[in-house]
Design an enzyme around this catalytic site. Sequence first.
Site, PDB file in Angstrom:
ATOM      1  N   PRO A  89      77.856 -21.447 -36.201  1.00  0.00           N
ATOM      2  CG  PRO A  89      77.287 -19.292 -35.492  1.00  0.00           C
ATOM      3  CD  PRO A  89      77.104 -20.745 -35.156  1.00  0.00           C
ATOM      4  CB  ILE A 106      68.314 -25.206 -37.761  1.00  0.00           C
ATOM      5  CG1 ILE A 106      69.599 -24.973 -36.938  1.00  0.00           C
ATOM      6  CG2 ILE A 106      67.492 -26.380 -37.224  1.00  0.00           C
ATOM      7  CD1 ILE A 106      70.664 -26.063 -37.055  1.00  0.00           C
ATOM      8  N   GLY A 109      67.854 -22.730 -74.048  1.00  0.00           N
ATOM      9  CA  GLY A 109      67.336 -21.485 -73.466  1.00  0.00           C
ATOM     10  C   GLY A 109      66.174 -21.752 -72.514  1.00  0.00           C
ATOM     11  CD  GLU A 117      71.038 -35.126 -43.180  1.00  0.00           C
ATOM     12  OE1 GLU A 117      71.272 -36.334 -43.188  1.00  0.00           O
ATOM     13  OE2 GLU A 117      69.906 -34.631 -43.064  1.00  0.00           O
TER      14      GLU A 117
HETATM   15  N1  CAA Z   1      78.690 -43.814 -35.115  1.00  0.00           N
HETATM   16  C1  CAA Z   1      79.034 -43.766 -33.818  1.00  0.00           C
HETATM   17  N2  CAA Z   1      80.086 -43.085 -33.340  1.00  0.00           N
HETATM   18  C2  CAA Z   1      80.822 -42.413 -34.234  1.00  0.00           C
HETATM   19  C3  CAA Z   1      80.542 -42.409 -35.614  1.00  0.00           C
HETATM   20  C4  CAA Z   1      79.414 -43.156 -36.051  1.00  0.00           C
HETATM   21  N3  CAA Z   1      79.036 -43.214 -37.336  1.00  0.00           N
HETATM   22  N4  CAA Z   1      81.456 -41.640 -36.242  1.00  0.00           N
HETATM   23  C5  CAA Z   1      82.289 -41.175 -35.298  1.00  0.00           C
HETATM   24  N5  CAA Z   1      81.913 -41.651 -34.089  1.00  0.00           N
HETATM   25  C6  CAA Z   1      82.551 -41.428 -32.784  1.00  0.00           C
HETATM   26  C7  CAA Z   1      83.958 -41.944 -32.760  1.00  0.00           C
HETATM   27  O1  CAA Z   1      83.985 -43.325 -32.419  1.00  0.00           O
HETATM   28  C8  CAA Z   1      84.590 -41.079 -31.690  1.00  0.00           C
HETATM   29  O2  CAA Z   1      84.236 -41.541 -30.404  1.00  0.00           O
HETATM   30  P1  CAA Z   1      85.352 -42.170 -29.403  1.00  0.00           P
HETATM   31  O3  CAA Z   1      86.492 -41.190 -29.360  1.00  0.00           O
HETATM   32  O4  CAA Z   1      84.626 -42.304 -28.111  1.00  0.00           O
HETATM   33  O5  CAA Z   1      85.723 -43.481 -30.010  1.00  0.00           O
HETATM   34  C9  CAA Z   1      83.848 -39.776 -31.848  1.00  0.00           C
HETATM   35  O6  CAA Z   1      82.647 -40.028 -32.552  1.00  0.00           O
HETATM   36  C10 CAA Z   1      84.654 -38.733 -32.583  1.00  0.00           C
HETATM   37  O7  CAA Z   1      84.994 -39.276 -33.822  1.00  0.00           O
HETATM   38  P2  CAA Z   1      86.209 -38.739 -34.661  1.00  0.00           P
HETATM   39  O8  CAA Z   1      87.449 -38.696 -33.814  1.00  0.00           O
HETATM   40  O9  CAA Z   1      86.235 -39.523 -35.911  1.00  0.00           O
HETATM   41  O10 CAA Z   1      85.765 -37.220 -34.912  1.00  0.00           O
HETATM   42  P3  CAA Z   1      86.390 -36.156 -35.893  1.00  0.00           P
HETATM   43  O11 CAA Z   1      86.200 -34.853 -35.262  1.00  0.00           O
HETATM   44  O12 CAA Z   1      87.730 -36.547 -36.354  1.00  0.00           O
HETATM   45  O13 CAA Z   1      85.465 -36.174 -37.215  1.00  0.00           O
HETATM   46  C11 CAA Z   1      83.611 -36.299 -38.651  1.00  0.00           C
HETATM   47  C12 CAA Z   1      84.315 -36.802 -37.398  1.00  0.00           C
HETATM   48  C13 CAA Z   1      83.225 -37.519 -39.464  1.00  0.00           C
HETATM   49  C14 CAA Z   1      84.418 -35.361 -39.527  1.00  0.00           C
HETATM   50  C15 CAA Z   1      82.363 -35.592 -38.083  1.00  0.00           C
HETATM   51  O14 CAA Z   1      82.718 -34.441 -37.390  1.00  0.00           O
HETATM   52  C16 CAA Z   1      81.326 -35.253 -39.109  1.00  0.00           C
HETATM   53  O15 CAA Z   1      80.571 -36.125 -39.540  1.00  0.00           O
HETATM   54  N6  CAA Z   1      81.232 -33.950 -39.519  1.00  0.00           N
HETATM   55  C17 CAA Z   1      80.191 -33.509 -40.383  1.00  0.00           C
HETATM   56  C18 CAA Z   1      79.013 -33.041 -39.583  1.00  0.00           C
HETATM   57  C19 CAA Z   1      77.753 -32.996 -40.379  1.00  0.00           C
HETATM   58  O16 CAA Z   1      77.421 -33.918 -41.113  1.00  0.00           O
HETATM   59  N7  CAA Z   1      76.975 -31.924 -40.190  1.00  0.00           N
HETATM   60  C20 CAA Z   1      75.704 -31.846 -40.794  1.00  0.00           C
HETATM   61  C21 CAA Z   1      74.796 -31.011 -39.967  1.00  0.00           C
HETATM   62  S1  CAA Z   1      73.156 -31.619 -39.872  1.00  0.00           S
HETATM   63  C22 CAA Z   1      72.368 -31.191 -41.301  1.00  0.00           C
HETATM   64  O17 CAA Z   1      72.945 -30.790 -42.279  1.00  0.00           O
HETATM   65  C23 CAA Z   1      70.910 -31.428 -41.255  1.00  0.00           C
HETATM   66  C24 CAA Z   1      70.113 -30.645 -42.224  1.00  0.00           C
HETATM   67  O18 CAA Z   1      69.808 -29.502 -42.013  1.00  0.00           O
HETATM   68  C25 CAA Z   1      69.597 -31.298 -43.433  1.00  0.00           C
END
Ligand code: CAA
Length: 379
Positions: free
Chosen positions: A128, A157, A340, A363
């Site tokens: 949430p 989910i 339409g 995603e």
């Molecule tokens: N591969 C591996 N590690 C990764 C990575 C990747 N692609 N991207 C980030 N990381 C790691 C970083 O290296 C970091 O690790 P370390 O500190 O150990 O080096 C850690 O993850 C944190 O990274 P950030 O500091 O960059 O994290 P952040 O909080 O600033 O933001 C973000 C990252 C890209 C915004 C991320 O939070 C994100 O992708 N958010 C979106 C989430 C999302 O896509 N949700 C979808 C839900 S699932 C869904 O929708 C499925 C469905 O139902 C269809």
Amino acid sequence: MNFQLTEEQLAVQAAARDFAQSELWAGVIERDEHQKFPAEQVKKMGELGFLGMMVSPEYGGGGMDTVSYVLAMEEISKVDASCSVIMSVNNSLVCWGLEKYGTEEQKQKYLTKLTTGEMIGAFALSEPEAGSDATSQSTTAEDMGDYYLLNGTKNWITNGSTASVYLVIAQTDPGKKHRGINALIVERDSPGFVVGPKENKLGIRGSDTHSLMFTDVKVPKENRIGEDGFGFKFAMQVLAGGRIGIAAQALGIASGAYELSVKYSKERKAFGVPISQHQAIQFKLADMATNIDAARLLCLQAAHDKDAGLDYAKSGAMAKLFASKTAMDTAVEAVQVHGGYGFVKEFHVERMMRDAKITQIYEGTSEIQKIVISREILK
Ligand code: CAA
């Protein structure tokens, strides 16, 4: 650069097209209207090998490359994006993650059934209060020695009620922030695990989206994926690949709406000629076709990067960003071309317009894709 698909890739594309055209059109409007899960169609997808396409045959998968997966996702999404999101989550987020990072026992127990459709998988990250800001997990997985005690709520989910296996992301050690997060395999019938009511959605209404509630759910330690604290990286890794699948879904929605628009414009007459002879329509079709080709190239580039063992975080995010915008723009214009008729359900494009929107949200929203791309550019 070789843009030719291999014989095997072409065969997968043809098989997916054949399945989608012959099995998915029937009932797609009804499934959308009544939010009916496509149970029979998903079963068939399992039998045809569309649920574990990239998994090694050793675990019952198709052993195919990501390019083939993109081609299949496009064909299935042209007709029914609800079916393709079920397929995408199972393939990219669940099967791929388990094959890449799971233990042999986890693969034998879960992966072999997920690839055939005997089990369906779900991926539970969003909460949430934690959608885009995925590090802010409130769900906790307290380390109790030989098991974790799982408490919390997950939202939106996909495969929420139909899954048997859930990959749940939860915080074990808040002091370590994202490095204290774990990914756990949770079975559907675990005591304390409750699936909430189905969400009433704008689009992809055939897929079942639910919230999940965990109250003191005991998850055995052997169900953790990877080392302690690997959960956030696991989530980021699977999402990077998942974005290629959703990009291909968006591409499919766009090409489905485009193909219907071309067909309709040749049949429908206005001012004495088929509307395809009016420049106002021709310009729309030309824009759609150009954007779709560009989106397809980005999807195939990202898939190729993944298959070649290259970093695909940026190319996957670019593909998703562009393809999802193309899906939205194309579907809106497809409704316009249909006039339409586009506004009523029988002509399909209004559903495609509703389905397209989610590809800019799940995603990772389009804004998240821009964050991922700009970080890769600037690092
Ligand atoms: N591969 C591996 N590690 C990764 C990575 C990747 N692609 N991207 C980030 N990381 C790691 C970083 O290296 C970091 O690790 P370390 O500190 O150990 O080096 C850690 O993850 C944190 O990274 P950030 O500091 O960059 O994290 P952040 O909080 O600033 O933001 C973000 C990252 C890209 C915004 C991320 O939070 C994100 O992708 N958010 C979106 C989430 C999302 O896509 N949700 C979808 C839900 S699932 C869904 O929708 C499925 C469905 O139902 C269809």
